[in-house]
Design a protein around this motif. Structure first.
Motif, short mmCIF file in Angstrom:
data_model
loop_
_atom_site.label_atom_id
_atom_site.label_comp_id
_atom_site.label_asym_id
_atom_site.label_seq_id
_atom_site.Cartn_x
_atom_site.Cartn_y
_atom_site.Cartn_z
N ILE A 95 4.47 5.50 -6.66
CA ILE A 95 3.10 5.90 -6.35
C ILE A 95 2.19 4.67 -6.27
N PHE A 96 2.31 3.75 -7.24
CA PHE A 96 1.48 2.54 -7.22
C PHE A 96 1.79 1.69 -6.00
N GLY A 97 3.06 1.63 -5.61
CA GLY A 97 3.42 0.88 -4.40
C GLY A 97 2.81 1.49 -3.16
N ALA A 98 2.84 2.81 -3.07
CA ALA A 98 2.26 3.51 -1.92
C ALA A 98 0.75 3.29 -1.87
N LEU A 99 0.09 3.36 -3.03
CA LEU A 99 -1.35 3.12 -3.07
C LEU A 99 -1.69 1.69 -2.65
N ALA A 100 -0.89 0.73 -3.05
CA ALA A 100 -1.13 -0.66 -2.67
C ALA A 100 -0.98 -0.83 -1.16
N GLN A 101 0.02 -0.21 -0.57
CA GLN A 101 0.21 -0.28 0.88
C GLN A 101 -0.96 0.38 1.61
N TYR A 102 -1.42 1.50 1.09
CA TYR A 102 -2.55 2.21 1.68
C TYR A 102 -3.81 1.34 1.65
N GLU A 103 -4.08 0.72 0.50
CA GLU A 103 -5.25 -0.14 0.37
C GLU A 103 -5.17 -1.33 1.31
N GLN A 104 -3.98 -1.90 1.45
CA GLN A 104 -3.80 -3.04 2.36
C GLN A 104 -4.04 -2.62 3.81
N ALA A 105 -3.57 -1.44 4.18
CA ALA A 105 -3.79 -0.94 5.54
C ALA A 105 -5.27 -0.69 5.80
N LEU A 106 -5.98 -0.14 4.81
CA LEU A 106 -7.42 0.07 4.97
C LEU A 106 -8.17 -1.25 5.13
N THR A 107 -7.81 -2.23 4.33
CA THR A 107 -8.45 -3.54 4.42
C THR A 107 -8.22 -4.16 5.79
N ARG A 108 -6.99 -4.10 6.28
CA ARG A 108 -6.66 -4.65 7.60
C ARG A 108 -7.48 -3.94 8.68
#
Length: 90
Positions: free
Chosen positions: A14-27
């Protein structure tokens, strides 16, 4: 976090998925900001060291036989900047 248990493995995923989501939003936000700046006429990156008028004067001096080091001293331009600019314009 103990990833050897099913609960730990779930939390880690779950934490890995949230980190990927946050990175995609930032990009996505960065790309949107760059596009908005481009629409406003802003250029990204460092401004050019030499304007076109100065480049034309430098080219005239070089064609007249003035050495590159003399041109650098006369126009207060670093040699690397002169060489890069000449390579860029061909």
């Amino acid at each position: 976090m103990d990833t050897s248990t099913p609960h730990g493995e779930l939390l880690f995923s779950i934490f890995g998925a949230l980190a990927q989501y946050e990175q995609a939003l930032t990009r996505e936000r960065v790309i949107a900001g760059l596009a908005a700046a481009k629409r406003r006429g802003k250029r990204a990156g460092q401004p050019q060291a030499l304007d076109q008028e100065k480049i034309d004067q430098i080219i005239e001096a070089l064609e007249a036989g003035v050495s590159k080091s003399a041109v650098c001293r006369t126009f207060s331009v670093a040699r690397s900047t002169l060489i890069d600019t000449l390579a860029r314009i061909g």
